[in-house]
Design an enzyme around this catalytic site. Structure first.
Site, mmCIF file in Angstrom:
data_model
loop_
_atom_site.group_PDB
_atom_site.id
_atom_site.type_symbol
_atom_site.label_atom_id
_atom_site.label_comp_id
_atom_site.label_asym_id
_atom_site.label_seq_id
_atom_site.Cartn_x
_atom_site.Cartn_y
_atom_site.Cartn_z
ATOM 1 N N ASP A 133 7.185 8.199 -2.819
ATOM 2 C CA ASP A 133 7.318 6.249 -2.729
ATOM 3 C C ASP A 133 5.980 6.677 -1.554
ATOM 4 O OD1 ASP A 133 6.643 3.834 -3.085
ATOM 5 O OD2 ASP A 133 7.808 3.614 -1.592
ATOM 6 N N SER A 134 5.314 5.544 -0.586
ATOM 7 C CA SER A 134 4.639 5.714 0.441
ATOM 8 C C SER A 134 5.628 5.189 1.621
ATOM 9 C CB SER A 134 3.400 4.238 -0.090
ATOM 10 O OG SER A 134 4.316 2.762 -0.279
ATOM 11 N N GLU A 168 9.205 -4.193 4.090
ATOM 12 C CA GLU A 168 9.443 -2.442 4.832
ATOM 13 C C GLU A 168 9.865 -2.982 7.017
ATOM 14 O OE1 GLU A 168 8.312 0.568 5.079
ATOM 15 O OE2 GLU A 168 8.604 0.740 2.695
ATOM 16 N N CYS A 221 5.439 -2.532 -8.073
ATOM 17 C CA CYS A 221 5.864 -1.733 -7.039
ATOM 18 C C CYS A 221 7.191 -1.674 -6.714
ATOM 19 C CB CYS A 221 5.275 -2.953 -5.682
ATOM 20 S SG CYS A 221 4.857 -2.026 -3.804
ATOM 21 N N CYS A 247 6.311 4.648 -7.138
ATOM 22 C CA CYS A 247 5.323 4.056 -6.428
ATOM 23 C C CYS A 247 4.215 3.945 -7.755
ATOM 24 C CB CYS A 247 4.650 4.923 -5.544
ATOM 25 S SG CYS A 247 3.160 4.346 -4.475
ATOM 26 N N HIS A 290 8.968 -1.450 -4.542
ATOM 27 C CA HIS A 290 9.012 -2.138 -3.289
ATOM 28 C C HIS A 290 9.759 -3.687 -3.608
ATOM 29 C CE1 HIS A 290 6.880 0.487 -0.231
ATOM 30 N NE2 HIS A 290 7.624 0.053 0.512
#
Length: 273
Positions: A10-11, A151, A185, A73, A187
């Site tokens: 993933d990013s 994040e 996403c 992702c 996240h």
């Protein structure tokens, strides 16, 4: 039986939602996780750059002889078609399984998608859903700030800033009367309690990470690649930037301490430093 690990990338930290699902539903499998924390977020990048990053992420995981690779992702799954097509191993992205789940879940044929700018602009979820059921109306909303919330570990349900940002993003979806929302996403599932609270209990949330893991489980079963039931799966974590709070946030997201398993890797030479 196949003892090779499952590779997940993933990013940044978002893909840990998929890792958490693997640990729960495929507890006998080893995991290699790569989070590109040095270049997060991907969602605001050009398609060319996302393709490049995805190819490099995949190349890193292939060094571990993975039996399956998962792009945890939404941005990569939506945009990096060439990178995904080049993978020799069994490969799972998040768009297709999440779209299938949304089509199955919706009761009024109105589905919402929350994603990064690149994901929403690509129209990937709408295209996948329309192929399954052309009668479903799809509304997409770009939610770039949600990646930063995760994040930075701003995921508490009482975080006023997170709540207000999510309210703003959800407004058009609620106005359109969606009864199902794809968290497009990986996240975003980490913010699911807030999203559900704002959207209402009648709105079904589709966790892209979970759906991708269920797809991976099916592939492994069909191909006889599942690990021995006596084996306790282990996970190793790699990041492309030595962010001081990685282990701390990962602890919150996974519910376990991984500080002794988190490694910095230089993508230029694929060597752990």
């Amino acid at each position: 039986m196949d003892k090779r690990p499952i590779g997940v990338f993933d990013s940044g930290l978002g893909g840990l939602s998929a890792v958490k699902a693997i640990i729960k539903y495929l507890p006998n499998e080893d995991i290699i996780y790569f989070g590109d924390t040095g270049r997060v977020p991907y969602g605001s990048r050009s398609e060319k750059t996302i393709e490049l990053y995805a190819k490099e992420d995949i190349s890193f995981l292939e060094k571990f002889n993975c039996k399956l690779i998962m792009a945890a992702c939404g941005t990569v799954s939506s945009v990096a078609k060439n990178a995904m097509a080049s993978v020799k191993e069994p490969f799972v992205e998040v768009v297709t399984p999440a779209s299938k789940a949304a089509v199955k879940a919706t009761r009024n044929n109105k589905v919402g998608v929350m994603g990064t700018a690149a994901t929403i602009n690509s129209g990937s979820y709408e295209s996948a859903i329309k192929k399954l059921n052309s009668g479903i109306s799809v509304s997409g909303v770009s939610c770039p700030m949600l990646v930063s919330l995760v994040e930075n570990n701003w995921i508490d349900s009482d975080n006023k800033i997170a709540v207000e940002i999510i309210k703003r993003y959800l407004e058009p979806l609620i106005e359109n009367g969606v009864d199902t929302i794809i968290l497009g996403c990986t996240h975003f599932p980490h913010l699911a309690p807030i999203i559900s609270k704002v959207a209402g209990s009648d709105v079904k949330l589709i966790d892209t990470g979970y759906e991708a893991v269920m797809e991976a489980k099916t592939i492994l079963q069909k191909n006889g690649l599942l690990n021995d039931l006596s084996h306790k799966g282990e996970a190793s974590y790699y990041i492309s930037d030595k962010t001081q709070n990685f282990s701390e946030i990962a602890h919150t997201l996974l519910g376990m301490d991984i500080s002794d398993r988190a490694n910095f890797v230089d993508l230029n030479n694929f060597k752990s430093v």
